[in-house]
Scaffold this motif. Structure first.
Motif, PDB file in Angstrom:
ATOM      1  N   VAL A   1       2.409  41.604  36.901  1.00 22.92           N
ATOM      2  CA  VAL A   1       3.352  40.693  37.553  1.00 22.92           C
ATOM      3  C   VAL A   1       2.623  39.393  37.866  1.00 22.92           C
ATOM      4  CG1 VAL A   1       4.939  40.342  39.488  1.00 22.92           C
ATOM      5  CG2 VAL A   1       4.510  42.668  38.648  1.00 22.92           C
ATOM      6  N   GLU A   2       3.233  38.274  37.522  1.00 16.70           N
ATOM      7  CA  GLU A   2       2.668  36.966  37.885  1.00 16.70           C
ATOM      8  C   GLU A   2       3.638  36.290  38.843  1.00 16.70           C
ATOM      9  OE1 GLU A   2       1.530  34.659  34.234  1.00 16.70           O
ATOM     10  OE2 GLU A   2       2.230  36.525  33.315  1.00 16.70           O
ATOM     11  N   VAL A   3       3.097  35.784  39.934  1.00 21.51           N
ATOM     12  CA  VAL A   3       3.932  35.052  40.884  1.00 21.51           C
ATOM     13  C   VAL A   3       3.459  33.605  40.883  1.00 21.51           C
ATOM     14  CG1 VAL A   3       4.673  34.837  43.281  1.00 21.51           C
ATOM     15  CG2 VAL A   3       4.306  37.110  42.300  1.00 21.51           C
ATOM     16  N   LEU A   4       4.287  32.712  40.341  1.00 19.88           N
ATOM     17  CA  LEU A   4       3.887  31.312  40.246  1.00 19.88           C
ATOM     18  C   LEU A   4       4.278  30.517  41.477  1.00 19.88           C
ATOM     19  CD1 LEU A   4       5.096  32.111  37.019  1.00 19.88           C
ATOM     20  CD2 LEU A   4       3.421  30.295  36.780  1.00 19.88           C
ATOM     21  N   TYR A   5       5.216  31.023  42.244  1.00 16.05           N
ATOM     22  CA  TYR A   5       5.674  30.350  43.464  1.00 16.05           C
ATOM     23  C   TYR A   5       5.780  31.421  44.555  1.00 16.05           C
ATOM     24  CZ  TYR A   5       8.648  27.463  46.514  1.00 16.05           C
ATOM     25  OH  TYR A   5       9.175  26.758  47.568  1.00 16.05           O
ATOM     26  N   PRO A   6       4.712  31.611  45.312  1.00 15.27           N
ATOM     27  CA  PRO A   6       4.640  32.739  46.253  1.00 15.27           C
ATOM     28  C   PRO A   6       5.754  32.783  47.302  1.00 15.27           C
ATOM     29  CG  PRO A   6       2.485  31.738  45.959  1.00 15.27           C
ATOM     30  CD  PRO A   6       3.466  30.842  45.282  1.00 15.27           C
ATOM     31  N   LYS A   7       6.330  31.636  47.660  1.00 10.77           N
ATOM     32  CA  LYS A   7       7.395  31.645  48.669  1.00 10.77           C
ATOM     33  C   LYS A   7       8.637  32.400  48.204  1.00 10.77           C
ATOM     34  CE  LYS A   7       8.431  28.184  51.410  1.00 10.77           C
ATOM     35  NZ  LYS A   7       8.789  26.795  51.811  1.00 10.77           N
ATOM     36  N   MET A   8       8.702  32.605  46.892  1.00  7.74           N
ATOM     37  CA  MET A   8       9.823  33.361  46.329  1.00  7.74           C
ATOM     38  C   MET A   8       9.793  34.820  46.799  1.00  7.74           C
ATOM     39  SD  MET A   8      11.427  31.850  43.508  1.00  7.74           S
ATOM     40  CE  MET A   8      12.500  31.344  44.739  1.00  7.74           C
ATOM     41  N   ILE A   9       8.592  35.287  47.096  1.00  5.99           N
ATOM     42  CA  ILE A   9       8.416  36.679  47.503  1.00  5.99           C
ATOM     43  C   ILE A   9       8.403  36.772  49.027  1.00  5.99           C
ATOM     44  CG2 ILE A   9       6.942  38.732  47.280  1.00  5.99           C
ATOM     45  CD1 ILE A   9       7.903  37.640  44.580  1.00  5.99           C
ATOM     46  N   VAL A  10       9.276  37.597  49.553  1.00  2.00           N
ATOM     47  CA  VAL A  10       9.258  37.845  50.995  1.00  2.00           C
ATOM     48  C   VAL A  10       8.154  38.882  51.226  1.00  2.00           C
ATOM     49  CG1 VAL A  10      10.555  38.755  52.958  1.00  2.00           C
ATOM     50  CG2 VAL A  10      11.731  37.429  51.187  1.00  2.00           C
ATOM     51  N   GLY A  11       7.220  38.557  52.087  1.00  2.00           N
ATOM     52  CA  GLY A  11       6.079  39.442  52.288  1.00  2.00           C
ATOM     53  C   GLY A  11       4.903  38.973  51.453  1.00  2.00           C
ATOM     54  N   ASP A  12       3.931  39.840  51.288  1.00  2.00           N
ATOM     55  CA  ASP A  12       2.699  39.465  50.602  1.00  2.00           C
ATOM     56  C   ASP A  12       2.850  39.555  49.080  1.00  2.00           C
ATOM     57  OD1 ASP A  12      -0.112  38.776  50.598  1.00  2.00           O
ATOM     58  OD2 ASP A  12      -0.424  40.816  49.861  1.00  2.00           O
ATOM     59  N   ALA A  13       2.649  38.420  48.408  1.00  2.00           N
ATOM     60  CA  ALA A  13       2.829  38.379  46.953  1.00  2.00           C
ATOM     61  C   ALA A  13       1.812  39.259  46.225  1.00  2.00           C
ATOM     62  CB  ALA A  13       2.751  36.932  46.460  1.00  2.00           C
ATOM     63  N   ASP A  14       0.592  39.335  46.727  1.00  2.00           N
ATOM     64  CA  ASP A  14      -0.423  40.181  46.074  1.00  2.00           C
ATOM     65  C   ASP A  14      -0.057  41.658  46.173  1.00  2.00           C
ATOM     66  OD1 ASP A  14      -2.015  38.079  45.201  1.00  2.00           O
ATOM     67  OD2 ASP A  14      -3.047  37.938  47.132  1.00  2.00           O
ATOM     68  N   ASP A  15       0.475  42.013  47.311  1.00  2.00           N
ATOM     69  CA  ASP A  15       0.939  43.385  47.531  1.00  2.00           C
ATOM     70  C   ASP A  15       2.100  43.697  46.571  1.00  2.00           C
ATOM     71  OD1 ASP A  15       0.947  45.806  49.259  1.00  2.00           O
ATOM     72  OD2 ASP A  15       2.990  45.121  49.700  1.00  2.00           O
ATOM     73  N   PHE A  16       2.995  42.738  46.437  1.00  2.00           N
ATOM     74  CA  PHE A  16       4.150  42.850  45.519  1.00  2.00           C
ATOM     75  C   PHE A  16       3.660  43.114  44.100  1.00  2.00           C
ATOM     76  CE2 PHE A  16       7.282  40.826  42.689  1.00  2.00           C
ATOM     77  CZ  PHE A  16       8.502  41.236  43.210  1.00  2.00           C
ATOM     78  N   LYS A  17       2.690  42.313  43.671  1.00  2.00           N
ATOM     79  CA  LYS A  17       2.143  42.450  42.318  1.00  2.00           C
ATOM     80  C   LYS A  17       1.454  43.803  42.133  1.00  2.00           C
ATOM     81  CE  LYS A  17      -0.106  38.360  42.468  1.00  2.00           C
ATOM     82  NZ  LYS A  17      -0.891  37.217  41.966  1.00  2.00           N
ATOM     83  N   ALA A  18       0.616  44.156  43.090  1.00  2.00           N
ATOM     84  CA  ALA A  18      -0.180  45.382  42.971  1.00  2.00           C
ATOM     85  C   ALA A  18       0.696  46.637  42.934  1.00  2.00           C
ATOM     86  CB  ALA A  18      -1.170  45.459  44.130  1.00  2.00           C
ATOM     87  N   LYS A  19       1.667  46.691  43.824  1.00  2.00           N
ATOM     88  CA  LYS A  19       2.483  47.909  43.900  1.00  2.00           C
ATOM     89  C   LYS A  19       3.404  48.094  42.701  1.00  2.00           C
ATOM     90  CE  LYS A  19       2.382  48.792  48.830  1.00  2.00           C
ATOM     91  NZ  LYS A  19       2.910  48.313  50.125  1.00  2.00           N
ATOM     92  N   LEU A  20       3.860  46.982  42.104  1.00  2.00           N
ATOM     93  CA  LEU A  20       4.802  47.099  40.985  1.00  2.00           C
ATOM     94  C   LEU A  20       4.114  47.365  39.651  1.00  2.00           C
ATOM     95  CD1 LEU A  20       7.480  44.387  41.743  1.00  2.00           C
ATOM     96  CD2 LEU A  20       7.792  46.860  41.662  1.00  2.00           C
ATOM     97  N   THR A  21       2.863  46.983  39.547  1.00  2.00           N
ATOM     98  CA  THR A  21       2.144  47.171  38.293  1.00  2.00           C
ATOM     99  C   THR A  21       2.098  48.656  37.925  1.00  2.00           C
ATOM    100  OG1 THR A  21       0.832  45.207  38.763  1.00  2.00           O
ATOM    101  CG2 THR A  21      -0.039  46.707  37.108  1.00  2.00           C
TER     102      THR A  21
END
Length: 280
Positions: free
Chosen positions: A26-46
């Motif tokens: 998962v790549e997040v180019l605009y972190p404000k799009m993610i509610v909560g921690d974007a790194d956590d979002f990326k890590a858990k979904l991978t």
DNA sequence: ACCCATGTTTACCC
DNA sequence: TGGGTAAACATGGG
């Protein structure tokens, strides 16, 4: 853009395009799009697999393995596309899900109003946006008696009340104007002044109008497209929205545009009259 | 340059 | 505290 029919059309398209796909990255180019921690979002979904895509009101619910759900709201201009990894990335693409088969699910949003949040499946019902949602606009869940009872308690005009998603979920500015025109109800009518007959007509029109709009693939006014980047066709079936100064399709009176609850509002001043007082 | 825009959340008031 | 309302969010198009 996206009101319930558009969100449902996007859901159906995505379901055909990416169901069963595993997320490679998962790549997040605009972190404000993610509610909560974007790194956590990326890590858990991978490495998780997309099992199902559901919808509640205007929210998309991506169900992944391990009890994970991504709650996504497109707000004004959010879009999901599926592209080959080699396709050029649009400047308004903010989140990219690399799929195991080499394609990418991309979230694009010109105005950056949309939001995505990763939650434990089931707990999305407690999120502020979802907790207060009224019933889905279908006969099984949306009941006239309940609708009328809630209208009696609302101290707002009917247009503002229908937009707040608590009486019934799914209507936005376009479909609200449409169903009020069909029901011959002025948008500024106080909820408490609606009769049971009016509430019944309105209720029935809400259900049928949204169902018809889904069938047409939603409404494209300026930029809405579905997951296949296809525009909707319901804009050709609109009766009042965007028809300022054009003749009412029922009586020929010029359609007026006013502001109600900060929103542009189209109505027929002849067919839709405000009930100012009760004469007993 | 100014005004408008398909939606929700937040801040503030009563 | 619950309900109502206006501003805020960020950008592009007419």
């Amino acid at each position: 853009m996206p009101e319930l029919p558009e969100v449902e059309t996007v859901r159906r398209g995505l379901q055909k395009l990416v169901l069963g796909q595993k997320i490679a990255r998962v790549e997040v180019l605009y972190p404000k799009m993610i509610v909560g921690d974007a790194d956590d979002f990326k890590a858990k979904l991978t490495e998780q697999t997309l099992e199902k895509i559901e919808r509640r009101g205007k929210y998309l619910l991506f169900r992944f393995t391990n009890g994970l759900t991504v709650v996504s709201h497109l707000r004004m201009e959010g879009k999901f596309y599926v592209k080959e990894a080699t396709d050029p990335v649009d400047k308004h693409t903010h989140v990219i899900f690399d799929l195991a088969d080499g394609r990418q699910l991309r979230y694009n949003d010109v105005r950056k109003f949309g939001r995505m949040q990763l939650v434990q499946t089931g707990s999305e019902e407690k999120l502020p946006g979802l907790a207060k949602l009224g019933p889905e606009p279908v006969a099984e869940t949306f009941k006239v008696a309940d609708f009328y009872q809630k209208l009696q308690k609302k101290k707002k005009n009917i247009k503002t009340a229908l937009l707040d998603q608590t009486l019934v979920t799914g209507l936005g500015n376009i479909y609200v104007d449409e169903v009020l025109w069909q029901s011959k109800i002025h948008p500024e009518t106080s909820c408490q002044k609606l009769t049971l007959d009016q509430a019944t007509i309105l209720h029935d029109n809400i259900i049928t109008e949204l169902a018809k709009a889904i069938k047409a693939g939603g409404t494209t006014i300026r930029s809405y497209t579905d997951a296949f980047q296809k525009t909707g066709a319901f804009q050709f079936e609109l009766d009042v929205y965007g028809r300022t100064d054009e003749p009412c399709k029922r009586c020929g009176t010029k359609i007026q545009k006013i502001v109600v609850g900060q929103r542009g509002t189209h109505f027929c001043p002849h067919c839709q009259q405000v009930v100012k007082c009760h004469i007993f």
